[in-house]
Design a protein around this motif. Structure first.
Motif, PDB file in Angstrom:
ATOM      1  N   PHE A 249       0.840  -1.196   0.000  1.00 62.35           N
ATOM      2  CA  PHE A 249       0.000   0.000   0.000  1.00 62.35           C
ATOM      3  C   PHE A 249       0.880   1.251   0.000  1.00 62.35           C
ATOM      4  O   PHE A 249       2.080   1.197   0.316  1.00 62.35           O
ATOM      5  CB  PHE A 249      -0.925   0.020   1.224  1.00 62.35           C
ATOM      6  N   GLY A 250       0.252   2.368  -0.332  1.00 63.49           N
ATOM      7  CA  GLY A 250       0.931   3.647  -0.315  1.00 63.49           C
ATOM      8  C   GLY A 250       0.972   4.255   1.071  1.00 63.49           C
ATOM      9  O   GLY A 250       0.520   3.653   2.063  1.00 63.49           O
ATOM     10  N   ALA A 251       1.470   5.478   1.148  1.00 65.41           N
ATOM     11  CA  ALA A 251       1.724   6.130   2.427  1.00 65.41           C
ATOM     12  C   ALA A 251       0.453   6.334   3.249  1.00 65.41           C
ATOM     13  O   ALA A 251       0.458   6.134   4.466  1.00 65.41           O
ATOM     14  CB  ALA A 251       2.410   7.473   2.186  1.00 65.41           C
ATOM     15  N   LYS A 252      -0.647   6.703   2.610  1.00 63.53           N
ATOM     16  CA  LYS A 252      -1.853   7.028   3.384  1.00 63.53           C
ATOM     17  C   LYS A 252      -2.354   5.836   4.188  1.00 63.53           C
ATOM     18  O   LYS A 252      -2.666   5.961   5.382  1.00 63.53           O
ATOM     19  CB  LYS A 252      -2.960   7.538   2.467  1.00 63.53           C
ATOM     20  N   GLN A 253      -2.421   4.669   3.560  1.00 63.32           N
ATOM     21  CA  GLN A 253      -2.919   3.490   4.265  1.00 63.32           C
ATOM     22  C   GLN A 253      -1.978   3.087   5.397  1.00 63.32           C
ATOM     23  O   GLN A 253      -2.422   2.731   6.501  1.00 63.32           O
ATOM     24  CB  GLN A 253      -3.091   2.326   3.281  1.00 63.32           C
ATOM     25  N   VAL A 254      -0.685   3.167   5.163  1.00 60.39           N
ATOM     26  CA  VAL A 254       0.299   2.815   6.192  1.00 60.39           C
ATOM     27  C   VAL A 254       0.159   3.757   7.396  1.00 60.39           C
ATOM     28  O   VAL A 254       0.170   3.321   8.553  1.00 60.39           O
ATOM     29  CB  VAL A 254       1.733   2.860   5.614  1.00 60.39           C
ATOM     30  N   VAL A 255      -0.012   5.046   7.137  1.00 57.46           N
ATOM     31  CA  VAL A 255      -0.171   6.015   8.224  1.00 57.46           C
ATOM     32  C   VAL A 255      -1.473   5.762   8.979  1.00 57.46           C
ATOM     33  O   VAL A 255      -1.517   5.833  10.219  1.00 57.46           O
ATOM     34  CB  VAL A 255      -0.114   7.464   7.685  1.00 57.46           C
ATOM     35  N   ASP A 256      -2.548   5.469   8.250  1.00 55.02           N
ATOM     36  CA  ASP A 256      -3.831   5.185   8.922  1.00 55.02           C
ATOM     37  C   ASP A 256      -3.704   3.982   9.857  1.00 55.02           C
ATOM     38  O   ASP A 256      -4.273   3.973  10.961  1.00 55.02           O
ATOM     39  CB  ASP A 256      -4.924   4.933   7.888  1.00 55.02           C
ATOM     40  N   ILE A 257      -2.967   2.953   9.431  1.00 55.37           N
ATOM     41  CA  ILE A 257      -2.754   1.775  10.276  1.00 55.37           C
ATOM     42  C   ILE A 257      -1.963   2.158  11.525  1.00 55.37           C
ATOM     43  O   ILE A 257      -2.328   1.813  12.654  1.00 55.37           O
ATOM     44  CB  ILE A 257      -2.021   0.667   9.481  1.00 55.37           C
TER      45      ILE A 257
END
Length: 618
Positions: free
Chosen positions: A437-445
């Motif tokens: 996944f890209g940055a947004k999904q990783v940050v949300d996790i």
């Protein structure tokens, strides 16, 4: 080469030409050494920053040596302005290019053959024509100047294939000195230029790359067009400047955005009609306070001295490109700003462009190295000017006091644990779910956000879910950006998914992990404090009480420029008008003592200046 006695005479004559024609009392930096070498018949490769006075290094030898100085320049659209600027000084100059009628070309060719020109400008493609080579052979050439010589570098950002054929100059005219000039070249690019132009025996002159009047600032990207608007409204209201965008679409959108907020802005990119581009370039050169929004197709060779800011809203591909583009600000030596908004998406986008670029694997590795150096400049906690100078092999004399990291020093923090959390999330997505996944999904996790996408893929069941709640979204994006810059994380594919690199495991080790130091996101530097602290290095503003006189002179210059159909700076630079406003000469003899007022301009404009100074205020 000239004898010692002849060389002394030529040095004296060169200084006399500088004073009489150009109106300057003395040479700057290495100018005299370069000019003496070329006047004596030597070849030279000159690296000198924009605004450092490169043109004098071939114009004066052309006026001192017997014969015509032939200038090879890629800037067809600017040749008329270059010739006009020389004519204002009383120098006989002409050009040959595709914009002329047959009659105009014949007249210029006749003037060259009759010895009635001091300088002749040619585009490099014209030297592929036998007719041009035959013309030069029938006349007398005193010196060849190859301007914007970095265009010969195979993977240079302004590569021009026609430059590769310029070795013909050495083959056909081995006894005529050649001087190649550029504002931007690393030692490796310099060697490539020398090899391709057969200048391997030429003497190299590398001037000081420092531009102390330019203030370098890089800010985190957060709605960049609004950030740009704030910069222009608070610090550069009414100033001329250049805004660089990566795509044509963003050029158009940014120009429209600025125009809708009362700032006169024009777009410039290769997709516009040729006549429209020419008109926009002409307006930028001739009008005050106009902002050009452009791709890197615009700017090379622009002699406009009063560009007060250069702004980047997208990450440049290399430090060489960044340095050359920012160098278009403040050619007159007055305080100017090089400002850039930079964010995570810039890194992702540039990596994607490299992955999809033409060329072999070696070319892509070169592009990656260029990008790594650019990212290091963006993320540095040290003086940005020192980092720039290091890139070009020069040592800075301490901190400059005129960049954002000097004016508002960023703090560093030990980001090892944060890096481990982020890299572990990427690992678990890959190994446990076989997902990327890209940055947004990783940050949300990491932040423990139960978004629709998180719940859809059951990422809230991962052991790392919520372990990064101590940092904000912005802070995590900063961590990702800096890990990408340090090569501890990478992006791949069209969607910019995050993947580990060969060095990621060094951080993830349980025993003695590699420490990761990160810079804090800087606070905005207030406009009031964004000024150079080192008053000896930064040019001083003129006394405020003479501002009305300066504006009166600018109005006079604007009217004369309109009547003559020329760019205002061709008549006098702002820096010269500032001196005139401060001195307020009442006679031509007093005016002649002002730097930048040579014999030709004194005769042509002197009385007009005196009349403007003595005219009653409206």
């Amino acid at each position: 080469m000239a004898s010692p006695e002849t060389a002394t005479d030529q040095t004296t004559e060169a200084l006399q030409v500088l004073q009489r024609v150009f109106g300057y009392d003395s040479f700057r930096g290495t100018q005299q050494e370069i000019i003496d070498h070329v006047v004596s018949g030597g070849d030279a490769l000159v690296l000198m920053p924009t605004g450092g006075g490169k043109s004098l290094c071939y114009q004066i030898p052309a006026l001192v040596r017997s014969g015509v100085g032939v200038v090879v320049s890629p800037l067809i659209a600017l040749m008329q302005d270059q010739v006009d600027a020389l004519a204002a000084l009383g120098v006989r100059a002409g050009f040959l290019n595709s914009t002329q009628s047959p009659q105009q070309r014949r007249e210029t060719e006749t003037a060259f053959l009759d010895g009635e020109l001091d300088l002749l400008y040619l585009a490099p493609e014209r030297l592929r024509l036998d007719s041009t080579l035959d013309l030069l052979a029938r006349g007398e050439v005193g010196v060849f100047a190859i301007d914007e010589a970095h265009c010969v570098a195979q993977w240079g950002h302004d590569f021009r294939p026609d430059y590769l054929a310029l070795s013909v100059l050495h083959e056909r005219w081995p006894d005529v000195p050649r001087i190649a000039l550029t504002a931007t070249a690393t030692p490796a690019t310099r060697r490539e230029i020398a090899t391709r132009l057969q200048l391997t025996e030429a003497r190299h002159f590398v001037a000081d790359f420092d531009r102390p009047n330019i203030q370098y600032r890089i800010v985190p990207k957060n709605d960049p067009r609004k950030q740009l608007l704030q910069l222009l409204q608070t610090e550069h209201a009414g100033d001329s400047g250049i805004v660089y965008r990566l795509s044509r679409a963003e050029v158009e959108r940014t120009a429209e955005f600025l125009t809708s907020h009362g700032i006169t802005a024009l777009p410039y990119h290769a997709g516009l009609d040729k006549e429209v581009r020419a008109e926009h370039q002409s307006r930028f050169l001739r009008e005050d306070g106009l902002v050009m929004v452009a791709t890197i197709a615009f700017g090379m060779g622009i002699d406009k001295p009063d560009v007060r800011f250069v702004a980047h809203l997208d990450l440049p591909k290399s430090i060489e490109g960044y340095y050359q583009e920012t160098g278009r600000a403040g050619r007159d030596g007055l305080p100017s700003t090089a400002w850039m908004a930079y964010g995570l998406q810039d890194v992702v986008q540039q990596r994607k462009l490299i992955d999809h670029s033409e060329g072999d694997e070696a070319h892509r590795r070169t592009q990656s190295r260029h990008l790594d150096s650019m990212l290091a400049l963006c993320e540095t906690v040290r003086c940005r000017r020192a980092q720039l100078l290091d890139h070009f092999g020069q040592q800075a004399a301490g901190e400059c006091g005129n960049c954002d990291t000097c004016l508002n020093p960023p703090e560093s923090w030990d980001g090892t644990v944060a890096a481990q959390k982020l890299l572990s999330t990427v690992v678990r997505l890959d190994r446990e779910r076989h997902q990327k996944f890209g940055a947004k999904q990783v940050v949300d996790i990491l932040r423990g956000k139960k978004t629709q996408k998180v719940e859809q893929f059951r990422h809230d069941e991962l052991s790392v879910f919520g372990v990064g709640a101590d940092l904000s979204d912005t802070e995590w994006r900063g961590v990702i950006r800096q890990l990408l810059a340090q090569g501890l994380l990478a992006v791949e594919g069209d969607y910019g998914t995050l993947v580990l690199t060969g060095t990621s495991s060094e951080v993830l080790r349980r025993e003695e992990p590699r420490p990761v130091w990160l810079r804090t996101e800087p606070k905005p530097t207030p406009a009031a404090t964004a000024k150079a602290r080192d008053t000896k290095r930064a040019p001083q503003e003129m006394p405020p009480e003479v501002e009305p006189v300066f504006q009166k002179l600018r109005a006079w210059r604007r009217e004369v420029a309109r009547e003559e159909g020329k760019a205002p700076f061709i008549i006098f630079h702002d820096s010269t008008l500032r001196q005139i406003a401060t001195v307020q000469p009442s006679t031509l003899d007093e005016l002649a003592t002002v730097s930048g007022v040579g014999e030709g301009k004194l005769n042509r404009y002197g009385r007009g200046v005196i009349e403007a100074l003595t005219a009653p205020d409206q």
